[in-house]
Write a protein that holds these residues in place. Structure first.
Motif, short mmCIF file in Angstrom:
data_model
loop_
_atom_site.label_atom_id
_atom_site.label_comp_id
_atom_site.label_asym_id
_atom_site.label_seq_id
_atom_site.Cartn_x
_atom_site.Cartn_y
_atom_site.Cartn_z
N THR A 190 2.40 6.50 -7.04
CA THR A 190 1.36 7.44 -7.47
C THR A 190 1.81 8.89 -7.30
OG1 THR A 190 -0.33 5.82 -6.83
CG2 THR A 190 -1.05 8.09 -7.16
N ARG A 194 0.83 -1.21 0.00
CA ARG A 194 0.00 0.00 0.00
C ARG A 194 0.86 1.26 0.00
NH1 ARG A 194 -3.42 -3.25 3.41
NH2 ARG A 194 -2.35 -2.52 5.28
N ILE A 204 -3.36 2.77 -10.53
CA ILE A 204 -2.67 1.56 -10.05
C ILE A 204 -3.65 0.76 -9.19
CG2 ILE A 204 -0.73 0.64 -8.76
CD1 ILE A 204 0.80 3.18 -9.37
N VAL A 263 -4.38 -2.95 -7.04
CA VAL A 263 -3.74 -4.08 -6.36
C VAL A 263 -4.73 -5.23 -6.27
CG1 VAL A 263 -2.60 -4.88 -4.25
CG2 VAL A 263 -2.28 -2.51 -5.02
N LEU A 289 7.00 -0.75 -10.46
CA LEU A 289 5.89 0.20 -10.54
C LEU A 289 6.36 1.52 -11.14
CD1 LEU A 289 4.14 -0.37 -7.07
CD2 LEU A 289 3.24 -0.98 -9.32
N VAL A 315 2.56 1.68 -3.45
CA VAL A 315 1.64 2.21 -4.46
C VAL A 315 1.48 3.72 -4.29
CG1 VAL A 315 -0.76 2.20 -5.23
CG2 VAL A 315 0.42 0.04 -4.81
#
Length: 502
Positions: free
Chosen positions: A364, A357, A375, A377, A400, A360
């Motif tokens: 971002t 988390r 994105i 998950v 990523l 990500v």
């Protein structure tokens, strides 16, 4: 005993024996609690139930050896079929519903042994099986007070088995550190007066600061196990409590009531000095706190370095140098995320989805394209070892970031401004021995002739080396409606590192 092997499950009670679930549960709880009876009897216990498939046999579904004496049955007898004719005392107890005493010739021993056949009831009218208690005849010597008292306790528990009062209702398997007979035994009457104290129990009391004569004293005078005794006398079930004395002595006291016709006639209290166990527990807590503090400080130091790099980036005019420092700062933040999770819990394994988390959010925050990027998950990575979490976090962050920066570029390295949302899917899955992480995008895909070893990008080279050297895993890159980067990491140890390229 001439036994025949019984083809059955590992636990013969799980076979079809004509017993309902409550009957089977009662017998299993008896097996979990009957170690006390074996220790007090200085003898072996066997649990017989009638065979449903062969009515001429019994099946031995339980066996326990004493920790206070040498066993008479060194062989494993669970799951054996025994002809009824070989154990007539079992048949008598099963039919009559009464405790039957006698002796038995074991064959390999020169003298007969004593045997008591105890019917097992769940309710007063239903006999489920028979427990045999077998111990050596002490005719050659006069037993001491300890042996005599222990045999009386074994007799009392045997009567409770026959009445359906033992095991106690709702009683489950004792905790691992619960006191045993060898730790120390006090015997009290229904008024809390001590009538017997084993030598080990006296030693436990002395270490806790009790030096008055134990036998003949009330439990309130001793100040040990009073709460357990009162709770057991009220509830009619065993009660265990932990007592702290003088700030550094810890005693476990378990009071087990003795019942006759549902009335308490007395009890015995098992005492165990767990001071050393609690000292080790404190050491472990101190160690865990120290480990968490180390991770906390490492995280703080990494965040400081990250801030310094960010400040330095603002002072540079060279685009390549600025980009290099930004990438370095982002990688340091990825590592700091892992140490932040570890600073909360010093366990050897880390729930990787918590790290994902944050990764990500990190990816971002760095989106600087005009095309909107989302994105998502999917799945669960489970818990990963702490030594795998750091390189895996860096690898996932790099993949990523690589997708954010390059997946949606056109052939001339210009960002696609079509307005269509760019999607990056992070797919996680794990089994008993393999962790799989996929980063999928719906972008332009890999160029023709791409190979992992020939790539010139620092990010992919870093991921490749981390996967190979620190995680013994595989990194695969291929096109499937965009670029797919797949990491497969062995969870089981001693997996040789390999790399597959497509």
């Amino acid at each position: 005993m001439s036994d025949m092997d019984l083809e059955s499950p590992i636990d013969p009670l799980d076979d079809n024996l004509g017993l309902d679930e409550e009957d089977i549960d009662h017998l299993k709880r008896l097996r979990a609690a009957w170690g006390l009876v074996a220790d007090f009897a200085f003898g072996d216990l066997l649990l017989y139930v009638p065979s449903l498939s062969d009515q001429g046999n019994y099946i031995i579904v339980g066996q326990v050896r004493p920790s206070t004496s040498q066993t008479l049955y060194p062989q494993d007898l669970i799951g054996k079929q025994v002809p009824i004719a070989e154990v007539p005392i079992v048949a008598e107890a099963l039919v009559s519903g009464r405790i039957v005493n006698g002796n038995r010739d074991l064959g390999e021993r020169p003298d007969p042994v004593l045997i008591s056949a105890i019917p097992v009831r769940r309710v007063s009218t239903k006999t489920l099986g028979v427990v045999t208690m077998v111990w050596e005849d002490e005719a050659g010597r006069r037993p001491g007070q300890l042996e005599h008292t222990y045999h009386e306790l074994a007799t009392g528990l045997s009567r409770m088995i026959a009445e359906g009062a033992f095991p106690f209702p709702g009683e489950s398997v004792s905790v691992e550190e619960a006191p045993r007979v060898g730790d120390g035994v006090l015997v009290i009457d229904s008024q809390g007066l001590v009538s017997f104290a084993s030598p080990n129990s006296v030693s436990v009391l002395h270490r806790s600061g009790v030096h008055i004569p134990v036998v003949g004293s009330q439990m309130e005078d001793l100040g040990i196990g009073v709460g357990a005794m009162q709770g057991a006398f009220v509830s009619h079930v065993p009660v265990i409590e932990e007592i702290e004395r003088r700030g550094d002595i810890y005693i476990l006291a378990q009071c087990v009531p003795i019942l006759a016709a549902k009335k308490i006639t007395g009890a015995f209290i098992l005492l165990r000095d767990v001071t050393e166990l609690r000292r080790r527990d404190r050491l472990l807590l101190t160690k865990d706190a120290a480990i968490r503090e180390v991770h906390h400080r490492v995280k703080n130091n990494l965040q400081t370095i990250s801030s310094l790099l960010r400040l330095q980036t603002r002072r540079l005019d060279e685009p390549k140098a600025t980009e290099a420092l930004r990438e370095a700062e982002r990688r340091i933040r990825s590592i700091a995320i892992v140490h932040e999770i570890l600073s909360r819990d010093s366990a050897n394994q880390v729930p990787f989805n918590e790290i994902v988390r944050s990764l990500v959010r990190l990816a971002t925050d760095t989106v600087m394209t005009e095309r909107p990027i989302e994105i998502k998950v999917h799945g669960d990575a489970g818990a990963v070892l702490a030594e795998i979490a750091t390189p895996l976090a860096v690898a996932v962050a790099e993949l990523l970031q690589n997708a954010v920066e390059h997946a949606f570029e056109s052939a001339d390295n210009e960002t696609d401004k079509s307005g269509e949302v760019g999607t990056i899917d992070l797919v996680l899955s794990h089994s008993n021995d393999l962790l799989t992480v996929e980063v999928r995008d719906n972008g332009v895909g890999l160029p023709d002739g791409f190979t992992l070893d020939s790539t010139g990008t620092l990010g992919l080279s870093l991921v490749r080396d981390l996967v190979r050297s620190q995680m013994a895993g595989e990194l695969t890159l291929f096109n499937d409606g965009g670029t797919v980067a797949r990491l497969t990491i062995p969870i089981s140890p001693n997996r040789a590192p390999t790399t597959v390229e497509i």
